[in-house]
Design an enzyme around this catalytic site. Structure first.
Site, mmCIF file in Angstrom:
data_model
loop_
_atom_site.group_PDB
_atom_site.id
_atom_site.type_symbol
_atom_site.label_atom_id
_atom_site.label_comp_id
_atom_site.label_asym_id
_atom_site.label_seq_id
_atom_site.Cartn_x
_atom_site.Cartn_y
_atom_site.Cartn_z
ATOM 1 C CG HIS A 264 -2.097 0.905 1.022
ATOM 2 N ND1 HIS A 264 -2.061 2.253 1.306
ATOM 3 C CD2 HIS A 264 -3.316 0.655 0.491
ATOM 4 C CE1 HIS A 264 -3.228 2.779 0.976
ATOM 5 N NE2 HIS A 264 -4.000 1.835 0.472
ATOM 6 C CG ASP A 315 -8.311 -4.460 -3.588
ATOM 7 O OD1 ASP A 315 -9.539 -4.324 -3.536
ATOM 8 O OD2 ASP A 315 -7.538 -3.548 -3.919
HETATM 9 N N1 COA Z 1 4.160 -7.318 -4.950
HETATM 10 C C1 COA Z 1 5.474 -7.306 -5.082
HETATM 11 N N2 COA Z 1 6.228 -6.229 -4.817
HETATM 12 C C2 COA Z 1 5.590 -5.125 -4.411
HETATM 13 C C3 COA Z 1 4.207 -5.076 -4.269
HETATM 14 C C4 COA Z 1 3.487 -6.229 -4.533
HETATM 15 N N3 COA Z 1 2.173 -6.255 -4.413
HETATM 16 N N4 COA Z 1 3.843 -3.856 -3.856
HETATM 17 C C5 COA Z 1 4.956 -3.147 -3.756
HETATM 18 N N5 COA Z 1 6.025 -3.914 -4.085
HETATM 19 C C6 COA Z 1 7.427 -3.532 -4.092
HETATM 20 C C7 COA Z 1 7.812 -2.882 -5.407
HETATM 21 O O1 COA Z 1 8.228 -3.814 -6.347
HETATM 22 C C8 COA Z 1 8.899 -1.962 -4.949
HETATM 23 O O2 COA Z 1 10.040 -2.737 -4.680
HETATM 24 P P1 COA Z 1 11.517 -2.204 -4.961
HETATM 25 O O3 COA Z 1 11.645 -0.965 -4.100
HETATM 26 O O4 COA Z 1 12.372 -3.324 -4.537
HETATM 27 O O5 COA Z 1 11.556 -1.893 -6.418
HETATM 28 C C9 COA Z 1 8.380 -1.449 -3.598
HETATM 29 O O6 COA Z 1 7.599 -2.535 -3.094
HETATM 30 C C10 COA Z 1 7.537 -0.202 -3.685
HETATM 31 O O7 COA Z 1 6.462 -0.464 -4.598
HETATM 32 P P2 COA Z 1 5.716 0.603 -5.465
HETATM 33 O O8 COA Z 1 4.989 -0.084 -6.561
HETATM 34 O O9 COA Z 1 6.642 1.726 -5.815
HETATM 35 O O10 COA Z 1 4.704 1.137 -4.375
HETATM 36 P P3 COA Z 1 3.529 2.145 -4.648
HETATM 37 O O11 COA Z 1 3.339 2.902 -3.398
HETATM 38 O O12 COA Z 1 3.772 2.920 -5.898
HETATM 39 O O13 COA Z 1 2.294 1.199 -4.968
HETATM 40 C C11 COA Z 1 0.561 -0.315 -4.720
HETATM 41 C C12 COA Z 1 1.333 0.813 -4.051
HETATM 42 C C13 COA Z 1 -0.643 -0.676 -3.852
HETATM 43 C C14 COA Z 1 0.042 0.159 -6.079
HETATM 44 C C15 COA Z 1 1.489 -1.541 -4.879
HETATM 45 O O14 COA Z 1 1.822 -2.029 -3.611
HETATM 46 C C16 COA Z 1 0.876 -2.613 -5.745
HETATM 47 O O15 COA Z 1 0.994 -2.563 -6.963
HETATM 48 N N6 COA Z 1 0.199 -3.632 -5.113
HETATM 49 C C17 COA Z 1 -0.468 -4.649 -5.884
HETATM 50 C C18 COA Z 1 -1.775 -4.116 -6.460
HETATM 51 C C19 COA Z 1 -2.800 -3.918 -5.390
HETATM 52 O O16 COA Z 1 -3.023 -4.741 -4.532
HETATM 53 N N7 COA Z 1 -3.508 -2.772 -5.474
HETATM 54 C C20 COA Z 1 -4.571 -2.433 -4.553
HETATM 55 C C21 COA Z 1 -4.216 -1.232 -3.736
HETATM 56 S S1 COA Z 1 -5.382 -0.933 -2.467
#
Ligand code: COA
Length: 378
Positions: A264, A315
């Site tokens: 998140h 989710d």
């Molecule tokens: N699975 C694997 N790795 C994840 C991850 C996940 N669900 N969520 C975050 N990470 C990792 C990223 O790869 C990144 O790693 P790194 O620093 O080694 O490159 C780090 O954690 C930061 O992730 P990032 O995507 O930049 O975080 P964000 O704040 O931009 O995104 C979300 C937040 C929720 C979009 C992200 O966690 C995600 O895509 N989750 C899966 C989709 C989801 O469940 N969405 C519903 C949100 S309520």
């Protein structure tokens, strides 16, 4: 670029840490979510979705008369009229339900006498109609694609009850209705999330409420936002058995792929909604004789924490909750929309009240000083 201030730390970071507006709709403090000052645990334990809708729109809990009034208004506005249904039936259903819902909500504007009236009173009427009809649209989609008659809502029943009833066509189990009602409460708002921000951006041009909600549905559809609940179920089906769960997570991380329903932007110590949904997932998967779905989820949850320090979001466990309720997987995100519309409307109204159009700047990275040449000379 001398005329603008660039916050380099925030650039291309998805506006992380940027405070875009003041709001009194909902707020995240640490790992706690509150709506209008009430914690999500308090509301999920004690409230109803109708009460939360009133709270989000009015900034305070309703008294007995007000609660009865909003519940009745929402119930009365749920049914879709026959003309509208005949137009809905002309829409192709070979699309994702969220795509169909986006079109259907846009179409509602064509039948709404207040569509272009931006007065507070007209917006209040549209808020009730849109919120009441969202679940009716989702369930109508399910009926139309399965070539079944559209089920009309029953008077005197809640949004949660009627959603389950219109989806299945038979009177729903009281325990499932209570859990659905709590799911609607848990999803009703979430500060400046992607779809609420999309709502506010569209509202900030003083565009109408239907347009703002259509923007929000488009934003919610994506797998990084509301679309994640569907993807969690797809992932669990793909993994198949407990034995394969840990390896799946490790392979995904090694390949830099996202594990859906985990992580998140704001909560770093856990999403309070996930803790509540986890309990529902445990009891419901057991009830339908598929406890392994919950157990597999827990293993994924624990492995992600161990490997990456990331925790489940709203989710993750909602997927197995809806699955155990017998809801088709691609209807999971539309349920999110059925609830979140309450928050979108509160955000749109807050934006209208103290509006200034959202108009950020971009840092130029392209070429400069080019001269046009005739097409034959390029
Ligand atoms: N699975 C694997 N790795 C994840 C991850 C996940 N669900 N969520 C975050 N990470 C990792 C990223 O790869 C990144 O790693 P790194 O620093 O080694 O490159 C780090 O954690 C930061 O992730 P990032 O995507 O930049 O975080 P964000 O704040 O931009 O995104 C979300 C937040 C929720 C979009 C992200 O966690 C995600 O895509 N989750 C899966 C989709 C989801 O469940 N969405 C519903 C949100 S309520």
């Amino acid at each position: 670029m001398a005329d603008i201030t660039i916050y380099e730390g925030a650039l291309d970071k998805g506006l992380e840490g940027v405070v875009a507006c003041t709001t009194s709709v909902s707020f995240i403090v640490g790992n706690n979510l509150n709506y209008r000052g009430y914690t999500i645990d308090d509301l999920a334990n004690n409230s109803t979705f109708e009460e939360v809708v009133y709270l989000l729109w009015n900034g305070r809990l309703p008294n007995k008369t007000e609660l009865a009034q909003i519940s009745e208004e929402l119930n009365k506005n749920m049914a879709l009229d026959a003309n509208f249904i005949s137009v809905l039936k002309t829409l192709p259903t070979n699309v994702h339900p969220m795509g169909w819902l986006r079109t259907a909500v846009s179409l509602l504007a064509h039948y709404d006498v207040d569509a272009n009236d931006m007065s507070v009173e007209a917006n209040a009427r549209k808020a009730v109609r849109l919120t009441a009809k969202m679940g009716a649209l989702v369930t109508a989609f399910e009926s139309i694609r399965n070539k079944r008659e559209i089920v009309q809502p029953k008077a005197g029943k809640s949004i949660a009850w009627n959603f389950m009833y219109m989806l299945k066509g038979s009177e729903p189990d009281a325990e499932l209705v209570s859990i659905m009602d709590k799911c609607l409460i848990l999803h009703a708002d979430h500060e400046l999330n992607c779809s609420a921000f999309a709502t506010r951006v569209t509202a900030s041009s003083l565009s109408d409420m239907h347009s703002a909600i259509v923007s929000a549905i488009g934003a919610l559809k994506g797998p990084l936002h509301g679309g994640a609940n569907e993807q969690v179920m797809v992932m669990l089906a793909k993994i198949g058995t407990m034995e394969k769960a840990q390896a799946f997570v490790k392979d995904a991380l090694a390949a830099k792929e996202k594990v859906m329903g985990i992580g998140h932007r704001v909560y770093k110590d856990g999403d309070p909604r996930a803790a509540i949904l986890r309990k529902f997932s445990q009891s419901l998967t057991k009830k339908i004789g598929k406890p392994e779905l919950y157990e597999m989820s827990v293993l994924i949850d624990e492995t992600m924490y161990k490997e990456k320090g990331l925790m489940p979001n709203v989710d993750f466990y909602s997927a197995t909750v809806y699955h155990a309720m017998g809801i088709p997987t691609d209807i999971f995100t539309p349920i999110f929309a059925t609830s979140r519309i309450a928050g979108w409307i509160a955000h749109a109204n807050e934006q209208y009240e103290k509006n200034r159009i959202y108009r950020p700047r971009g840092k130029w990275q392209g070429k400069e000083g080019l001269s046009w040449k005739p097409v034959d000379a390029r």
